[in-house]
Write a protein that holds these residues in place. Structure first.
Motif, PDB file in Angstrom:
ATOM      1  N   GLU A  91       0.868  -1.165   0.000  1.00 58.76           N
ATOM      2  CA  GLU A  91       0.000   0.000   0.000  1.00 58.76           C
ATOM      3  C   GLU A  91       0.913   1.225   0.000  1.00 58.76           C
ATOM      4  O   GLU A  91       1.575   1.506   1.000  1.00 58.76           O
ATOM      5  N   TRP A  92       0.931   1.924  -1.121  1.00 59.70           N
ATOM      6  CA  TRP A  92       1.911   2.989  -1.301  1.00 59.70           C
ATOM      7  C   TRP A  92       1.349   4.359  -0.930  1.00 59.70           C
ATOM      8  O   TRP A  92       0.186   4.658  -1.179  1.00 59.70           O
ATOM      9  N   VAL A  93       2.221   5.159  -0.349  1.00 58.39           N
ATOM     10  CA  VAL A  93       1.951   6.576  -0.112  1.00 58.39           C
ATOM     11  C   VAL A  93       3.220   7.341  -0.501  1.00 58.39           C
ATOM     12  O   VAL A  93       4.307   6.758  -0.601  1.00 58.39           O
ATOM     13  N   ARG A  94       3.067   8.627  -0.722  1.00 63.11           N
ATOM     14  CA  ARG A  94       4.244   9.440  -1.022  1.00 63.11           C
ATOM     15  C   ARG A  94       5.182   9.439   0.184  1.00 63.11           C
ATOM     16  O   ARG A  94       4.767   9.654   1.319  1.00 63.11           O
ATOM     17  N   ARG A  95       6.467   9.204  -0.078  1.00 61.29           N
ATOM     18  CA  ARG A  95       7.425   9.193   1.014  1.00 61.29           C
ATOM     19  C   ARG A  95       7.533  10.558   1.685  1.00 61.29           C
ATOM     20  O   ARG A  95       7.731  10.668   2.895  1.00 61.29           O
ATOM     21  N   ASP A  96       7.406  11.632   0.874  1.00 58.89           N
ATOM     22  CA  ASP A  96       7.556  12.983   1.413  1.00 58.89           C
ATOM     23  C   ASP A  96       6.259  13.550   1.965  1.00 58.89           C
ATOM     24  O   ASP A  96       6.222  14.682   2.449  1.00 58.89           O
ATOM     25  N   GLY A  97       5.160  12.774   1.866  1.00 58.61           N
ATOM     26  CA  GLY A  97       3.891  13.260   2.359  1.00 58.61           C
ATOM     27  C   GLY A  97       3.228  14.292   1.464  1.00 58.61           C
ATOM     28  O   GLY A  97       2.215  14.886   1.831  1.00 58.61           O
ATOM     29  N   GLY A  98       3.798  14.547   0.282  1.00 54.88           N
ATOM     30  CA  GLY A  98       3.212  15.524  -0.628  1.00 54.88           C
ATOM     31  C   GLY A  98       3.536  16.955  -0.263  1.00 54.88           C
ATOM     32  O   GLY A  98       2.761  17.869  -0.572  1.00 54.88           O
ATOM     33  N   CYS A 112       5.281  -2.837   4.650  1.00 54.83           N
ATOM     34  CA  CYS A 112       6.637  -3.370   4.827  1.00 54.83           C
ATOM     35  C   CYS A 112       7.687  -2.279   4.943  1.00 54.83           C
ATOM     36  O   CYS A 112       8.861  -2.575   5.159  1.00 54.83           O
ATOM     37  N   ARG A 113       7.277  -1.024   4.778  1.00 60.43           N
ATOM     38  CA  ARG A 113       8.166   0.139   4.847  1.00 60.43           C
ATOM     39  C   ARG A 113       9.170   0.181   3.702  1.00 60.43           C
ATOM     40  O   ARG A 113      10.146   0.913   3.752  1.00 60.43           O
ATOM     41  N   GLY A 114       8.933  -0.617   2.659  1.00 59.64           N
ATOM     42  CA  GLY A 114       9.801  -0.580   1.488  1.00 59.64           C
ATOM     43  C   GLY A 114       9.642   0.726   0.732  1.00 59.64           C
ATOM     44  O   GLY A 114       8.608   1.396   0.806  1.00 59.64           O
ATOM     45  N   VAL A 115      10.687   1.095  -0.008  1.00 56.00           N
ATOM     46  CA  VAL A 115      10.692   2.336  -0.779  1.00 56.00           C
ATOM     47  C   VAL A 115      10.890   1.997  -2.249  1.00 56.00           C
ATOM     48  O   VAL A 115      11.731   1.166  -2.602  1.00 56.00           O
TER      49      VAL A 115
END
Length: 215
Positions: A91-98, A112-115
């Motif tokens: 489940e992906w979200v923007r790493r920078d929070g937008g 999984c905290r993968g990037v």
């Protein structure tokens, strides 16, 4: 044969080839990394731990890293993390929070905290056409797309040092008659490390000017 050494694993690069300066002992990866991946490893500059890095293609992570006391330990750490990645229903979200003005295009999995790289457009736009981009900047730090950031389109008074060097490289691949009277300058730039002309600011000068304006 790579730099006089025999590379028995074509995935190894950047001095990690067997016999390379990072791999005098001929160490080889033990895990089943993709055949089209690229692998490098070594010791951190602090000397406190080793790292193992793999560059892969989607759907695997484009950049993957493990750390450990030895390179073998670092590889095992990286492999365990890759197995968790592959087993995850991401489940992906923007790493920078937008965040406004961010150039980060990575996504982070909430499970999984993968990037993963190149998942989202940057939050910056080309000052000319408005397309989302972080490809280039002019000397005023305005963002430009690949088209409007090219030296042949960007006005010279907005060039950074890399625009001038790209012009020298591009002209050097053309006939002398196409060099716009810059034959000697092109030759010097390609033969030795040549300082740009006086009207082109050095990159360090631009960085220091930005730092002073923010302090």
């Amino acid at each position: 044969m790579t730099n006089g050494t025999i590379n028995t694993d074509p995935r190894l690069f950047n001095g990690c080839e067997v016999g390379g300066y990072r791999n005098r002992d001929g160490w080889l990866p033990a895990c089943d990394w993709p055949a089209d991946s690229q692998i490098q490893f070594g010791q951190d500059l602090s000397g406190k731990f080793s790292f193992f890095e793999v560059f892969m293609e989607h759907p695997d992570p484009r950049f993957h890293r493990g750390e450990g006391p030895t390179v073998a330990d670092a590889e095992q750490n990286a492999w365990a993390r890759l197995e968790r990645w592959r087993a995850c229903d991401h489940e992906w979200v923007r790493r920078d929070g937008g965040a406004a003005g961010s150039t980060d295009t990575c996504g982070r999995c909430t499970k999984c905290r993968g990037v993963q790289t190149s998942m989202y457009p940057p939050m910056t736009t080309c000052r000319v056409c408005g397309v989302a981009t972080s490809d280039h900047t002019d000397r005023n730090d305005a963002y430009l797309c690949a088209v409007h950031g090219h030296w042949s389109v960007l006005p010279r008074e907005l060039w950074r040092e890399h625009h001038w060097r790209q012009q020298m490289r591009d002209l050097g691949r053309r006939r002398i008659s196409d060099m716009q009277g810059l034959e000697e300058e092109v030759w010097a730039a390609q033969s030795i490390f040549c300082e740009p002309p006086a009207d082109i600011p050095r990159e360090l000068d631009l960085v220091m000017a930005r730092y002073r304006s923010r302090s």
